[in-house]
Design a protein around this motif. Structure first.
Motif, PDB file in Angstrom:
ATOM      1  N   VAL A 139      36.417  49.475  37.100  1.00 27.85           N
ATOM      2  CA  VAL A 139      35.351  49.008  36.206  1.00 27.85           C
ATOM      3  C   VAL A 139      33.987  48.922  36.900  1.00 27.85           C
ATOM      4  CG1 VAL A 139      36.918  47.754  34.695  1.00 27.85           C
ATOM      5  CG2 VAL A 139      35.962  46.594  36.696  1.00 27.85           C
ATOM      6  N   TYR A 140      33.978  49.190  38.216  1.00 29.64           N
ATOM      7  CA  TYR A 140      32.716  49.111  38.978  1.00 29.64           C
ATOM      8  C   TYR A 140      31.965  50.430  38.960  1.00 29.64           C
ATOM      9  CZ  TYR A 140      35.342  45.098  40.596  1.00 29.64           C
ATOM     10  OH  TYR A 140      36.092  43.966  40.627  1.00 29.64           O
ATOM     11  N   ARG A 141      32.699  51.517  38.691  1.00 26.08           N
ATOM     12  CA  ARG A 141      32.064  52.838  38.724  1.00 26.08           C
ATOM     13  C   ARG A 141      32.392  53.598  37.441  1.00 26.08           C
ATOM     14  NH1 ARG A 141      32.709  56.859  42.549  1.00 26.08           N
ATOM     15  NH2 ARG A 141      34.945  56.491  42.557  1.00 26.08           N
ATOM     16  N   PRO A 142      31.529  53.496  36.422  1.00 23.00           N
ATOM     17  CA  PRO A 142      31.776  54.248  35.180  1.00 23.00           C
ATOM     18  C   PRO A 142      31.973  55.742  35.443  1.00 23.00           C
ATOM     19  CG  PRO A 142      29.943  52.720  34.913  1.00 23.00           C
ATOM     20  CD  PRO A 142      30.297  52.696  36.364  1.00 23.00           C
ATOM     21  N   ALA A 143      31.314  56.243  36.495  1.00 23.54           N
ATOM     22  CA  ALA A 143      31.449  57.677  36.827  1.00 23.54           C
ATOM     23  C   ALA A 143      32.888  58.022  37.195  1.00 23.54           C
ATOM     24  CB  ALA A 143      30.519  58.036  37.985  1.00 23.54           C
ATOM     25  N   SER A 163      36.559  50.903  29.863  1.00 27.22           N
ATOM     26  CA  SER A 163      35.113  50.759  30.089  1.00 27.22           C
ATOM     27  C   SER A 163      34.842  49.626  31.070  1.00 27.22           C
ATOM     28  CB  SER A 163      34.395  50.490  28.762  1.00 27.22           C
ATOM     29  OG  SER A 163      34.876  49.285  28.198  1.00 27.22           O
ATOM     30  N   GLU A 164      33.614  49.600  31.596  1.00 29.58           N
ATOM     31  CA  GLU A 164      33.270  48.660  32.669  1.00 29.58           C
ATOM     32  C   GLU A 164      33.197  47.201  32.214  1.00 29.58           C
ATOM     33  OE1 GLU A 164      29.287  50.763  31.636  1.00 29.58           O
ATOM     34  OE2 GLU A 164      31.440  51.158  31.528  1.00 29.58           O
ATOM     35  N   ASP A 165      33.202  46.937  30.903  1.00 33.46           N
ATOM     36  CA  ASP A 165      33.154  45.542  30.445  1.00 33.46           C
ATOM     37  C   ASP A 165      34.555  44.930  30.263  1.00 33.46           C
ATOM     38  OD1 ASP A 165      33.881  47.087  28.336  1.00 33.46           O
ATOM     39  OD2 ASP A 165      32.423  46.285  26.905  1.00 33.46           O
ATOM     40  N   GLN A 166      35.599  45.707  30.608  1.00 33.62           N
ATOM     41  CA  GLN A 166      36.974  45.205  30.510  1.00 33.62           C
ATOM     42  C   GLN A 166      37.479  44.710  31.862  1.00 33.62           C
ATOM     43  OE1 GLN A 166      38.248  49.112  28.563  1.00 33.62           O
ATOM     44  NE2 GLN A 166      39.642  47.669  27.559  1.00 33.62           N
ATOM     45  N   LYS A 167      38.569  43.939  31.846  1.00 37.21           N
ATOM     46  CA  LYS A 167      39.192  43.479  33.085  1.00 37.21           C
ATOM     47  C   LYS A 167      40.292  44.464  33.470  1.00 37.21           C
ATOM     48  CE  LYS A 167      38.274  38.562  32.414  1.00 37.21           C
ATOM     49  NZ  LYS A 167      38.870  37.246  32.109  1.00 37.21           N
TER      50      LYS A 167
END
Length: 461
Positions: A139-143, A163-167
């Protein structure tokens, strides 16, 4: 891979030839050289120390049988100990779980973890016929999430979105639930990497591991970091119950320190080895084959497996029938042969696996490099279909046009035509029962002991 170590060991082991018995005196210098070769290959010191101790213990006082010289006896001992250090035999993935079998992938950033997830998904789908789902909890790197989605499309396996807003734990549990409901055999979970081992990273991946309880936890590590690869693997192994290691970028590692250190230091097997950038460039790690390759004896079994997987059998059959009917071998056929070779990793990759090729001179290696094959394909692409079918029409003016079209010189075109003519002659011989003769000649070229002997084809396992 292992070029430096292979070359150094080859020179060193020659020094023992002609001795009637292995004694502490006559192997002292050889052992010192072997020790230096391993240290230069960036093998971890404790591994070198134990390896030399074991070789010495087995070698001293060994009587030489009538059919072998001491050099061969010593090589057998070295080969056996190399296998032992790397784990004796390949340990395959354990997927014996209630589907989906969850495989957690861990590793530092830049080690090739996400690419390895794609490669492993391709291997499981194509060779094991498994239905595979992949998910990223980075979740730290959307790429990284986008990269895995792209790779999943390329190898034709399903991607579970995140996505990055999930755990990370929520993503993984949702993917497991989806995989269970849609009857997936395997779920590959790609985790976040860091630039170095830190407490926060370890805490997060430990919590993830506890939550999803994977059947396999694989550590992905860059072979080019040498013994550091083994030390990093140990740091992860101390925090996570690793089940195995994937060694990446091994094709760019001329030393081999990581391959020889990881098992000894972590106690965990190397299960796969990445041998290139292509998504099919992931091989099962066979210690006995790698040991054979290090000692310049080739790796015929892996070569045979690659031929089985990557050679287009329909094209090969059509070419064989064409040649047998006496219709000849033209430049289009020659181009297709070059393409098949490239599919197998190129000429150098093939030669690396062939017995005795470790002793090739630099000059021969230079001539056999893959750049020349790319150039040859380019020259043939600049020809008309008629010129490919009837190469004898290619004279002065046509040669100039072909050279200009392929960005080469006339002498390059001449060289290709000469090589093609030699290949054509060989094909003619094969069409007239020459195939059997060629195979018997090849058998005659095998070292003493034949298959399974020193330098021959290793026994199947």
């Amino acid at each position: 891979m292992f070029e430096n170590l292979s070359e150094r060991l080859g020179k060193t082991l020659k020094n023992l030839s002609g001795k009637g018995r292995l004694t502490e005196d006559n192997i002292k210098d050889t052992l010192r050289e072997v020790r230096m070769a391993l240290l230069e290959a960036d093998v971890a010191l404790p591994v070198v120390r134990d390896f030399i101790g074991q070789v010495k213990e087995r070698a001293v006082g060994t009587e030489v049988s009538k059919s072998l010289n001491p050099g061969q006896v010593f090589i057998k001992i070295v080969q056996s100990e190399l296998e032992s250090v790397m784990g004796q035999v390949n340990e395959s993935l354990n997927l014996a779980a209630q589907p989906p079998a969850v495989v957690l992938m861990a590793g530092l950033q830049g080690a090739g973890k996400t690419t390895s997830v794609g490669k492993l998904a391709a291997l499981l789908k194509q060779r094991e016929k498994k239905k595979v789902l992949v998910v990223s909890v980075d979740v730290y790197r959307p790429a990284a999430i986008k990269q895995l989605e792209t790779l999943a499309k390329e190898v034709d396996v399903e991607f579970f979105p995140s996505s990055e807003d999930q755990k990370p734990i929520d993503i993984a549990n949702a993917a497991i639930d989806f995989a269970r409901k849609h009857f997936f055999d395997v779920l590959l979970v790609d985790t976040a990497g860091r630039l170095h081992v830190d407490g926060e990273m370890m805490g997060e991946i430990q919590a993830l591991h506890k939550a999803i309880n994977p059947i396999e936890t694989l550590f992905v590590v860059d072979a080019m970091t040498g013994q550091d690869a083994a030390n990093t693997a140990k740091a992860f192994n101390d925090s996570l119950p690793l089940t195995g290691v994937i060694l990446t970028k091994a094709d760019g590692d001329a030393r081999g320190g990581a391959a020889l250190s990881v098992r000894h230091i972590t106690g965990k097997p190397i299960k796969f080895i990445g041998m290139g950038e292509k998504l099919d460039a992931l091989e099962a790690f066979h210690p006995e084959r790698i040991a054979s390759r290090i000692l310049g004896m080739g790796d015929v079994l892996t070569l045979i497996e690659e031929v089985e997987r990557k050679v287009d059998k329909d094209k090969a059959q059509k070419l064989a029938q064409k040649v047998q009917k006496g219709k000849g071998f033209d430049l289009q056929d020659f181009k297709e042969q070059l393409e098949q070779m490239r599919n197998m990793g190129g000429m150098m990759s093939m030669m690396d696996k062939m017995p005795g090729m470790g002793n090739m001179t630099a000059q021969i290696k230079e001539k056999a490099n893959d750049k020349s094959f790319v150039q040859m394909e380019s020259i043939i692409n600049s020809m008309t279909p008629g010129e490919r079918t009837r190469p004898d029409v290619i004279k002065g003016g046509r040669k100039r046009r072909i050279a200009a079209g392929s960005g080469t010189q006339i002498q390059d075109v001449n060289r290709l035509l000469k090589q093609f003519t030699q290949m054509q002659k060989m094909m003619k011989k094969m069409s007239g029962g020459g195939m059997k003769k060629m195979m018997s000649n090849m058998k005659g070229m095998m070292p003493p002991g034949g298959p399974g002997g020193m330098g021959g084809m290793p026994p199947s396992r």
